[in-house]
Design a protein around this motif. Structure first.
Motif, PDB file in Angstrom:
ATOM      1  N   ARG A  16       0.838  -1.203   0.000  1.00 44.05           N
ATOM      2  CA  ARG A  16       0.000   0.000   0.000  1.00 44.05           C
ATOM      3  C   ARG A  16       0.870   1.249   0.000  1.00 44.05           C
ATOM      4  NH1 ARG A  16      -3.928  -1.678   4.865  1.00 44.05           N
ATOM      5  NH2 ARG A  16      -1.902  -2.382   5.554  1.00 44.05           N
ATOM      6  N   ALA A 105      -1.214   3.587  10.748  1.00 43.21           N
ATOM      7  CA  ALA A 105      -2.484   2.997  11.156  1.00 43.21           C
ATOM      8  C   ALA A 105      -3.433   3.990  11.805  1.00 43.21           C
ATOM      9  CB  ALA A 105      -2.241   1.834  12.105  1.00 43.21           C
ATOM     10  N   ASP A 137      -3.254   4.267   6.396  1.00 44.41           N
ATOM     11  CA  ASP A 137      -3.122   3.167   5.445  1.00 44.41           C
ATOM     12  C   ASP A 137      -4.448   2.504   5.087  1.00 44.41           C
ATOM     13  OD1 ASP A 137      -3.538   1.678   7.766  1.00 44.41           O
ATOM     14  OD2 ASP A 137      -1.537   0.812   7.785  1.00 44.41           O
ATOM     15  N   SER A 138      -5.449   2.656   5.924  1.00 39.55           N
ATOM     16  CA  SER A 138      -6.754   2.043   5.649  1.00 39.55           C
ATOM     17  C   SER A 138      -7.657   2.925   4.796  1.00 39.55           C
ATOM     18  CB  SER A 138      -7.463   1.717   6.964  1.00 39.55           C
ATOM     19  OG  SER A 138      -7.687   2.917   7.697  1.00 39.55           O
ATOM     20  N   ARG A 139      -7.279   4.211   4.631  1.00 36.57           N
ATOM     21  CA  ARG A 139      -8.191   5.131   3.949  1.00 36.57           C
ATOM     22  C   ARG A 139      -7.511   6.026   2.910  1.00 36.57           C
ATOM     23  NH1 ARG A 139     -10.487   7.848   9.112  1.00 36.57           N
ATOM     24  NH2 ARG A 139     -10.084   9.629   7.780  1.00 36.57           N
ATOM     25  N   ASP A 143      -9.850   9.133   1.133  1.00 33.31           N
ATOM     26  CA  ASP A 143     -10.192  10.071   2.209  1.00 33.31           C
ATOM     27  C   ASP A 143     -10.004  11.541   1.840  1.00 33.31           C
ATOM     28  OD1 ASP A 143      -7.448  10.424   2.315  1.00 33.31           O
ATOM     29  OD2 ASP A 143      -7.231   9.802   4.399  1.00 33.31           O
TER      30      ASP A 143
END
Length: 166
Positions: A16, A105, A137-139, A143
């Motif tokens: 990612r 994170a 890292d999740s969005r 975002d």
């Protein structure tokens, strides 16, 4: 068009981190050359490795250097540090525009690119006209943080990349 080198310090290739850094390069209008530091292997542990020297040369020819890392223990990876150690202090990135970029994170380490990675790029001679970019890292893909950063900092980055000495 400016040239860009994306230096990915994630131990996992095709991460990612790489994807997010390539998105940053594309948003700056560059088609980047990507250096996956993990693929350089044990040559990073010494001096004179031909593959490492080629990677260093590629980075030194780019207008913009995006140093990309996941956030480990509040800072960039040791793998990225090993690669950056291959550059001469004060001159190794002279005339390059450096962008510290990190994924993490959570928001607790949002200043990590600015506080840990940017000083190293400047120590190596890079011009750093913009705030480092930190994304979750999740969005990161949806975002809007990249768009916000580009709107604010792309003019300064591109101006520095086109007027610097080579």
């Amino acid at each position: 068009m400016v040239t860009a080198a994306v230096v990915v310090g994630n131990p996992k290739p095709a991460s990612r981190t790489r994807d997010a850094a390539e998105r940053l390069a594309a948003a700056l209008g560059a088609d980047p050359t990507v250096i996956e530091v993990a693929e350089l292997g044990p040559g990073l542990l010494g001096w004179g490795d031909a593959a490492v020297a080629r990677a260093v040369g590629i980075v030194q020819q780019a207008d913009i250097v995006i140093a990309a890392s996941p956030t480990f223990k509040g800072t960039y990876t040791g793998l990225l540090k090993l690669f950056l150690d291959q550059f001469a202090t004060a001159t190794g990135l002279a005339g390059r525009v450096g962008i510290p970029f990190m994924l993490g994170a959570g928001p607790a380490h949002a200043l990590a690119p600015e506080l840990t990675l940017k000083p190293v790029l400047v120590e190596l001679g890079a011009i750093a006209p913009a705030q480092g970019l930190y994304q979750l890292d999740s969005r990161y893909a949806d975002d809007g943080s990249l768009d916000t950063w580009i709107e604010r900092w792309a003019p300064a980055v591109l101006a520095a990349a086109t007027v610097k000495e080579k």
